[in-house]
Design a protein around this motif. Structure first.
Motif, short mmCIF file in Angstrom:
data_model
loop_
_atom_site.label_atom_id
_atom_site.label_comp_id
_atom_site.label_asym_id
_atom_site.label_seq_id
_atom_site.Cartn_x
_atom_site.Cartn_y
_atom_site.Cartn_z
N ILE A 234 -17.10 9.03 97.44
CA ILE A 234 -17.12 9.62 98.50
C ILE A 234 -17.34 8.97 99.24
O ILE A 234 -18.69 7.89 99.29
CB ILE A 234 -17.81 11.32 97.78
N SER B 295 -17.66 14.54 104.55
CA SER B 295 -17.42 13.36 103.90
C SER B 295 -16.20 13.92 103.85
O SER B 295 -15.53 14.41 103.46
CB SER B 295 -18.29 13.10 102.46
N GLY C 150 -20.98 20.45 103.16
CA GLY C 150 -20.23 21.06 102.33
C GLY C 150 -20.30 18.97 101.06
O GLY C 150 -19.79 19.57 99.82
N THR C 151 -20.68 18.13 101.86
CA THR C 151 -20.67 16.41 101.09
C THR C 151 -21.45 16.40 99.47
O THR C 151 -21.29 16.36 98.37
CB THR C 151 -21.67 15.49 101.23
N ALA D 247 -15.99 17.50 90.72
CA ALA D 247 -17.18 16.92 90.87
C ALA D 247 -16.13 15.35 91.74
O ALA D 247 -15.73 15.14 90.69
CB ALA D 247 -18.07 16.82 90.60
N VAL D 248 -16.69 14.24 92.67
CA VAL D 248 -16.52 13.51 92.51
C VAL D 248 -17.73 12.35 92.17
O VAL D 248 -18.91 12.90 92.37
CB VAL D 248 -15.60 13.22 93.86
N ARG E 93 -8.28 16.43 95.91
CA ARG E 93 -8.78 14.44 96.79
C ARG E 93 -7.25 14.12 96.76
O ARG E 93 -7.24 12.98 96.08
CB ARG E 93 -9.30 14.44 95.29
N THR F 236 -13.22 19.81 101.50
CA THR F 236 -14.22 18.60 100.19
C THR F 236 -15.11 19.76 99.51
O THR F 236 -15.49 19.43 98.27
CB THR F 236 -15.33 17.80 100.60
N GLU F 237 -15.83 20.43 99.49
CA GLU F 237 -16.80 21.42 99.17
C GLU F 237 -15.81 22.13 98.04
O GLU F 237 -17.03 23.15 97.91
CB GLU F 237 -17.80 21.82 100.13
N ARG G 154 -14.60 25.11 95.94
CA ARG G 154 -14.97 25.68 95.14
C ARG G 154 -14.91 26.76 93.80
O ARG G 154 -15.00 26.72 92.68
CB ARG G 154 -16.96 26.40 95.42
N VAL H 162 -21.62 19.67 97.70
CA VAL H 162 -21.40 20.64 96.85
C VAL H 162 -20.19 19.82 96.59
O VAL H 162 -19.42 19.30 95.49
CB VAL H 162 -20.43 21.60 97.61
N ALA H 163 -19.78 19.16 96.75
CA ALA H 163 -18.65 17.39 96.25
C ALA H 163 -18.79 16.67 95.02
O ALA H 163 -18.32 16.92 94.07
CB ALA H 163 -18.19 17.27 97.53
N VAL H 164 -20.32 16.08 95.52
CA VAL H 164 -21.03 15.21 94.50
C VAL H 164 -21.78 16.02 93.28
O VAL H 164 -22.07 15.39 92.21
CB VAL H 164 -21.49 14.36 94.73
N CYS H 165 -21.76 17.48 93.07
CA CYS H 165 -22.74 18.20 92.00
C CYS H 165 -22.17 18.38 91.12
O CYS H 165 -21.14 19.44 91.23
CB CYS H 165 -23.22 19.75 92.97
N PRO H 166 -22.53 17.43 89.90
CA PRO H 166 -21.66 17.83 88.54
C PRO H 166 -22.47 19.22 88.18
O PRO H 166 -21.19 19.66 86.63
CB PRO H 166 -22.18 16.45 87.65
N ILE I 200 -24.41 24.18 93.86
CA ILE I 200 -24.69 24.76 95.15
C ILE I 200 -23.50 25.63 95.32
O ILE I 200 -22.46 24.79 95.16
CB ILE I 200 -24.67 23.36 95.86
N ILE I 201 -23.98 26.66 96.14
CA ILE I 201 -23.14 27.16 97.44
C ILE I 201 -23.71 27.37 98.28
O ILE I 201 -24.62 26.95 99.61
CB ILE I 201 -24.15 29.18 96.58
N VAL I 202 -22.11 27.34 99.11
CA VAL I 202 -22.13 27.27 101.11
C VAL I 202 -21.38 27.77 101.39
O VAL I 202 -20.01 28.50 100.66
CB VAL I 202 -21.80 25.79 100.62
N ARG J 204 -13.49 24.79 90.88
CA ARG J 204 -14.82 25.27 90.03
C ARG J 204 -14.11 26.99 89.89
O ARG J 204 -14.84 26.44 88.09
CB ARG J 204 -15.58 25.25 90.82
N ASP K 50 -22.26 22.44 89.57
CA ASP K 50 -22.14 23.46 90.27
C ASP K 50 -23.44 23.75 90.91
O ASP K 50 -23.13 25.44 90.56
CB ASP K 50 -21.26 24.19 89.56
#
Lengths: 397, 55
Positions: A174, A256, B12-13, A168-169, A279, A155-156, A158, B15-19, B23-25, A161, B21
């Motif tokens: 979500i 999520s 990581g939720t 991004a959703v 997704r 989900t996360e 990167r 991160v998924a919604v950050c338009p 947030i780093i995990v 990206r 970018d």
């Protein structure tokens, strides 16, 4: 021995990553898989429910990773009435920790190499082309070269990206989730339960997936745009305190589920996205394990073909996209439209839906019947639903 | 944005919604880069354990 260079590097060793890796390796590609955590499958961020027909094409069924077998689904509406679904095939509640490792073992048998505790921190690019990945391992930054990256980093995600893909959703696409594994229960281990309603679980549902007759995964997913004032934990605690006042929590996990359709771009030059990263979850049920394995098998095969041809441009890799849309991607789009309907369903409508289900003879009660009734009044969507069930039945076999 | 690391489950939720970018995990920690953050509050709204606050 770990080499400096592979045909394919897979980021993430969940079901999407390990299946993609295996199907690429079967066809002769050299494959390295990198996993951030200490072992595949942990922490378990999953309700662990799957269908027999869904997983059977990917792995021989093994008692080691099956907690319980599910034959009955119980749906409960906001007013407390229930309907029972007996006719939706056999399901299992998995032990994901063992299941994910078993999938990695299958990949390893085909020559895939795996490194755990390897946290990918960037892509290596030369002249703007992806040429490998950088990862942190044992306190050092390492580099590995490859022609193709498969991003199965959840989900996360990167990795997508970094490749310039918009991943991004939106909040409404979500579901924000909490799950407890509860002990000290008294349950029918062959029955999973679902609870609906805007007071119970706005834009989502509460699930009970028994792992034995005394233990169960009890969790909630609510739509992201409805979770600001009251979060999923508060809703779940209310439910658990009422339904299982004496239970003990042995495991708590947050997370999520992306409930959008598949991303617009799941390939670019030298990269493919699979699984939660792309997704590819069913937007209505939130079920992902089977869907992402189907996607990963396609991605793995296309990756191997790309290696044989030496062709890693998006133009060739789009074959994965086309095949995915034909198998489940187009169905997922229909499911996403339906989910939009569910988001605006009133409690009264949920009550009527369960009432309707109670009237269907047990042997005829299926998900298709349920969904068709749910979208009644929208002829186009009804037709799409009917079509998608015909297609998914054919394609999953 | 500030993360309460005692609550954060590193799911990581956010991160998924950050338009942006921002947030780093990693395996151990989630971090928000407030220089990149656009204050859209998506992460704060959707965090399942409410571990993120403004500031």
């Amino acid at each position: 021995m770990i080499k400096d260079r592979y045909d394919v590097v897979v980021v993430g060793a969940g079901p999407a990553g390990s299946v993609a890796a295996r199907f690429a390796a079967v066809e002769g590609a050299t494959v390295l898989m990198l996993e951030r955590d200490r072992e595949p499958g942990i922490p378990v961020r999953c309700a662990e429910g799957v269908s027999h027909n869904g997983i059977e094409p990917f792995i021989d069924i093994d008692k080691r990773w099956i907690a319980s077998q599910i034959d009955i689904a119980k749906l409960t509406s906001p007013n407390g009435e229930s309907a029972f679904m007996h006719n939706n095939g056999v399901g299992y509640v998995l032990e994901r920790r063992i299941f994910d490792t078993a999938l990695c073992e299958l990949a390893a048998e085909k020559g895939v190499q795996l490194i755990t505790k390897a946290n990918v921190v960037g892509l290596i690019k030369k002249n703007d082309k992806i040429r490998g990945v950088k990862f942190r391992y044992m306190g050092e930054t390492k580099e590995v070269e490859c022609d193709l990256v498969i991003a199965a980093d959840g989900t996360e995600s990167r990795v997508g990206r970094w490749a310039g893909i918009k991943t991004a959703v939106s909040l409404r696409d979500i579901d924000t989730c909490v799950q407890y594994t509860l002990a000290g229960l008294d349950l029918k281990r062959n029955t999973c339960e679902f609870y609906f309603g805007n007071e119970v679980s706005p834009g989502g549902y509460i699930w009970i997936f028994p792992k034995s007759d005394k233990t169960a995964n009890v969790g909630i997913g609510i739509a992201g745009h409805l979770s600001h004032k009251k979060g999923p934990k508060e809703y779940l605690d209310e439910f658990v305190n009422k339904r299982f006042p004496n239970a003990t929590i042995t495991y708590t996990v947050y997370g999520s589920v992306p409930t959008s359709a598949t991303l617009k771009d799941i390939v670019k030059d030298n990269i493919m996205l699979v699984g939660d990263a792309a997704r590819q979850v069913n937007p209505i049920t939130g079920g992902g394990v089977v869907q992402v394995m189907v996607a990963a098998r396609i991605a793995g095969r296309v990756a191997a073909e790309a290696v044989k041809k030496g062709s890693f441009q998006a133009k060739f890799l789009k074959k994965y996209r086309r095949e995915w849309d034909k198998t489940l991607g187009n169905t997922q789009k229909v499911m996403h439209s339906m989910k939009e309907k569910f988001l605006f369903m009133t409690d009264e409508r949920f009550n009527n839906l369960v009432k309707f289900c109670q009237k269907i003879p047990a042997e005829k009660f299926s998900l298709k019947a349920l969904f068709t009734e749910a979208v009644k009044g929208d002829p186009k969507l009804m037709l799409d639903v009917a079509k998608s069930f015909v297609v998914s039945k054919m394609k999953l076999k | 944005m500030k993360i309460n690391h005692e609550l954060c489950d590193i799911c990581g939720t956010c991160v998924a919604v950050c338009p942006a970018d921002a947030i780093i995990v990693s395996e151990y920690k989630v971090e928000i880069d407030n220089h990149i953050c656009t204050n859209c509050l998506n992460c704060l709204k959707v965090c399942p354990i409410k571990a993120i606050r403004e500031g």
